[in-house]
Design a protein around this motif. Structure first.
Motif, PDB file in Angstrom:
ATOM      1  N   GLY A   7      -4.439 -20.800  25.157  1.00 36.33           N
ATOM      2  CA  GLY A   7      -3.150 -20.469  25.039  1.00 36.33           C
ATOM      3  C   GLY A   7      -2.863 -19.157  24.425  1.00 36.33           C
ATOM      4  O   GLY A   7      -3.877 -18.716  23.719  1.00 36.33           O
ATOM      5  N   SER A   8      -1.748 -18.267  24.498  1.00 38.64           N
ATOM      6  CA  SER A   8      -1.966 -16.917  24.056  1.00 38.64           C
ATOM      7  C   SER A   8      -1.616 -16.971  22.711  1.00 38.64           C
ATOM      8  O   SER A   8      -1.693 -16.223  21.954  1.00 38.64           O
ATOM      9  N   ASP A   9      -1.117 -18.224  22.061  1.00 35.75           N
ATOM     10  CA  ASP A   9      -0.476 -18.130  20.711  1.00 35.75           C
ATOM     11  C   ASP A   9      -1.720 -17.917  19.750  1.00 35.75           C
ATOM     12  O   ASP A   9      -1.864 -17.234  18.552  1.00 35.75           O
ATOM     13  N   TYR A  16      10.370 -13.796  19.424  1.00 35.41           N
ATOM     14  CA  TYR A  16       9.539 -15.032  19.384  1.00 35.41           C
ATOM     15  C   TYR A  16       9.348 -15.351  17.979  1.00 35.41           C
ATOM     16  O   TYR A  16       8.589 -14.712  17.269  1.00 35.41           O
ATOM     17  N   TYR A  35       5.943 -15.063  15.709  1.00 36.02           N
ATOM     18  CA  TYR A  35       5.239 -14.249  15.022  1.00 36.02           C
ATOM     19  C   TYR A  35       5.561 -14.197  13.422  1.00 36.02           C
ATOM     20  O   TYR A  35       4.532 -13.989  12.575  1.00 36.02           O
ATOM     21  N   PRO A  61       7.098  -8.369  22.388  1.00 35.29           N
ATOM     22  CA  PRO A  61       7.053  -9.225  23.507  1.00 35.29           C
ATOM     23  C   PRO A  61       7.528  -8.335  24.468  1.00 35.29           C
ATOM     24  O   PRO A  61       8.811  -7.871  24.434  1.00 35.29           O
ATOM     25  N   ALA A  82      11.471 -12.184  24.060  1.00 34.28           N
ATOM     26  CA  ALA A  82      12.076 -13.519  24.052  1.00 34.28           C
ATOM     27  C   ALA A  82      12.898 -13.645  22.624  1.00 34.28           C
ATOM     28  O   ALA A  82      12.493 -13.225  21.619  1.00 34.28           O
ATOM     29  N   ASP A 131       3.039  -8.488  24.224  1.00 33.13           N
ATOM     30  CA  ASP A 131       2.805 -10.016  24.456  1.00 33.13           C
ATOM     31  C   ASP A 131       3.624  -9.771  25.772  1.00 33.13           C
ATOM     32  O   ASP A 131       4.805 -10.023  25.979  1.00 33.13           O
ATOM     33  N   ALA A 164       3.869 -12.451  27.941  1.00 38.11           N
ATOM     34  CA  ALA A 164       3.926 -13.638  28.454  1.00 38.11           C
ATOM     35  C   ALA A 164       4.938 -13.890  29.713  1.00 38.11           C
ATOM     36  O   ALA A 164       4.603 -14.826  30.649  1.00 38.11           O
ATOM     37  N   TYR A 165       5.711 -12.948  29.746  1.00 39.48           N
ATOM     38  CA  TYR A 165       6.945 -12.972  30.799  1.00 39.48           C
ATOM     39  C   TYR A 165       6.795 -11.821  31.965  1.00 39.48           C
ATOM     40  O   TYR A 165       7.878 -11.558  32.640  1.00 39.48           O
ATOM     41  N   THR A 195      -0.470 -14.873  29.407  1.00 45.77           N
ATOM     42  CA  THR A 195      -0.617 -16.488  29.317  1.00 45.77           C
ATOM     43  C   THR A 195      -0.517 -16.998  30.641  1.00 45.77           C
ATOM     44  O   THR A 195       0.234 -16.495  31.538  1.00 45.77           O
ATOM     45  N   SER A 240       0.810 -19.904  30.786  1.00 44.52           N
ATOM     46  CA  SER A 240       1.703 -20.954  30.631  1.00 44.52           C
ATOM     47  C   SER A 240       3.048 -20.946  31.540  1.00 44.52           C
ATOM     48  O   SER A 240       3.607 -21.828  31.910  1.00 44.52           O
ATOM     49  N   LYS A 241       3.498 -19.805  31.607  1.00 45.91           N
ATOM     50  CA  LYS A 241       4.824 -19.549  32.100  1.00 45.91           C
ATOM     51  C   LYS A 241       4.713 -19.175  33.706  1.00 45.91           C
ATOM     52  O   LYS A 241       5.301 -19.860  34.655  1.00 45.91           O
ATOM     53  N   ARG A 255      -3.233 -24.710  28.806  1.00 39.01           N
ATOM     54  CA  ARG A 255      -3.565 -24.046  27.770  1.00 39.01           C
ATOM     55  C   ARG A 255      -4.665 -22.938  27.984  1.00 39.01           C
ATOM     56  O   ARG A 255      -5.729 -22.992  27.687  1.00 39.01           O
TER      57      ARG A 255
HETATM   58  C1  LIG Z   1       5.566 -18.820  25.521  1.00 34.19           C
HETATM   59  C2  LIG Z   1       4.994 -17.962  24.885  1.00 34.19           C
HETATM   60  C3  LIG Z   1       3.813 -17.489  24.478  1.00 34.19           C
HETATM   61  C4  LIG Z   1       2.577 -18.335  24.403  1.00 34.19           C
HETATM   62  O1  LIG Z   1       2.447 -19.166  25.103  1.00 34.19           O
HETATM   63  P1  LIG Z   1       0.970 -20.158  25.171  1.00 34.19           P
HETATM   64  O2  LIG Z   1       1.642 -21.430  25.931  1.00 34.19           O
HETATM   65  O3  LIG Z   1       0.612 -20.458  23.907  1.00 34.19           O
HETATM   66  O4  LIG Z   1       0.197 -19.179  25.824  1.00 34.19           O
HETATM   67  C5  LIG Z   1       3.553 -16.238  23.902  1.00 34.19           C
HETATM   68  N1  LIG Z   1       4.408 -15.397  23.693  1.00 34.19           N
HETATM   69  C6  LIG Z   1       5.750 -15.539  24.026  1.00 34.19           C
HETATM   70  C7  LIG Z   1       6.848 -14.479  23.734  1.00 34.19           C
HETATM   71  C8  LIG Z   1       6.343 -16.774  24.587  1.00 34.19           C
HETATM   72  O5  LIG Z   1       7.487 -16.919  24.875  1.00 34.19           O
END
Ligand SMILES: *Cc1c(COP(=O)(O)O)cnc(C)c1O
Length: 355
Positions: A85-87, A111, A114, A151, A155, A181, A183-184, A207, A209-210, A218
């Motif tokens: 996962g990217s967290d 987000y 952080y 990000p 977000a 970041d 993610a989107y 990531t 994930s999205k 993950r």
């Molecule tokens: C969802 C999200 C992540 C992390 O997603 P992981 O499921 O941990 O990969 C990271 N940054 C932002 C801004 C997100 O919304």
């Protein structure tokens, strides 16, 4: 909290994830997952041989997956870091790059993870105000002389900076790491991965994930100069050398192979987003311009909290944040067209009942 916890974690407030009500009773528009299933190739990727190999540790270097990602993003495998996962990337970057007497700067509306990760590592934060329209002003980050995480798109607002604006931030903070970041990013914004070849202080986090319908798998990855990636690996090998399990690795490889499928899904989501925004605007919502797979919207008269609660009663989960600066808003993930129709119908009921 037990009496054994370290002093510095006394009263520590951890991150609160969005509610996960996954029993099928709710239309789930609160954690920005994809409404579409993984590609058929991914669903069929685990072979008997893969299952038999489960007794063996996975490849800690993730070579096969890194080679595929490097080809897709036009970088070298040495420029890629794989994470659970990217967290995890944020966590490792905080450990690797931010000294305890340094600050990390990020937007005040962003987000919320952080804030938590900075507190975990006892790092001071510089929260930079967003403009009245919730947009980030990139000039606020020029020549800050601090570590920075932003990000893009942001977000929970969905607003995006251009690659040129981000380049200026990276260029004017040459002695600090700038973590973008993304993610989107696949829902309409511009990736700055190409700039990692020019700037050794730029780290880009992605990531699956999205965008890639893989939140349950993950898998995150970072792209940056070979030096930055080496540093992240030093931390990761000192934390959890086998951080990507065999099943995730195999499915992630198939995910990269199926990239055109996910690109097409992102296009569908962008169309659904446009339709949803148009509908919300006719219902007296103002919607922040979004480049993400969610929209951030407030109604002219009804409070964000009321809308959230009333939608929950009607089995639609959206995300409301308690932060007073954005309490009028709700963040609504873009689902399938059918899900958004259901959402808009229930929302009409709520508006009729409350106005
Ligand atoms: C969802 C999200 C992540 C992390 O997603 P992981 O499921 O941990 O990969 C990271 N940054 C932002 C801004 C997100 O919304």
């Amino acid at each position: 909290m037990s009496r054994f916890i370290k002093n510095r974690y006394h009263g520590f407030a951890s991150y609160t994830p969005g509610e996960q009500r996954n029993d099928g009773t709710y239309i789930k528009l609160n954690t920005n997952e994809s409404p579409y299933p993984p590609a058929p190739e991914v669903q069929n990727a685990l072979s008997q041989a893969d299952l038999e190999a489960m007794r063996l540790y996975p490849d800690p270097t993730g070579k096969v997956l890194k080679d595929k990602l490097a080809a897709l993003y036009n970088v070298q495998p040495e420029n890629i870091f794989l994470s659970n996962g990217s967290d995890d990337i944020l966590n490792f970057a905080m450990m690797a790059f931010v000294d305890e007497d340094e600050q990390i700067a990020f937007p005040e509306i962003t987000y919320s993870f952080y804030e938590v990760i900075a507190a975990l590592h006892d790092v001071r934060v510089n929260r930079i105000a967003v403009k009245d329209d919730l947009m980030i002003d990139p000039a606020d980050y020029y020549s800050l002389n601090q570590n920075i995480v932003i990000p893009n798109p942001n977000a929970p607002t969905g607003t995006a900076l251009s690659a040129d604006e981000i380049e200026m931030i990276v260029h004017t903070n040459p002695d600090h790491v700038v973590l973008i970041d993304e993610a989107y990013v696949d829902f309409g914004a511009e990736s700055v991965i190409p700039l990692t070849k020019v700037y050794d202080n730029l780290l880009v986090a992605h990531t699956f994930s999205k965008y890639a319908s893989f939140a349950g798998g993950r898998l995150g990855f970072a792209v940056g100069s070979a030096g930055l990636i080496q540093d992240l690996m030093t931390i990761q090998y000192s934390t959890n050398p086998y951080n990507i399990n065999r099943m995730t690795m195999r499915l992630a490889e198939a995910t990269v192979d199926a990239d055109t499928y996910y690109r097409a899904n992102a296009e569908r989501i962008k169309k659904t987003r446009a339709r949803t925004v148009a509908a919300l605007e006719t219902m007296d919502f103002s919607v922040i311009p979004s480049m993400a797979n969610f929209v951030f919207a407030k109604h002219a008269c009804i409070s964000g909290k009321t809308i959230y609660e009333q939608m929950l009663k009607r089995f639609v989960l959206i995300r409301h944040f308690d932060n007073p600066k954005i309490t009028d808003y709700n963040r609504i993930s873009i689902g399938s067209d059918e899900q958004m129709d259901f959402f808009l119908e229930r929302l009409t009921e709520v508006l009729n009942a409350y106005s």
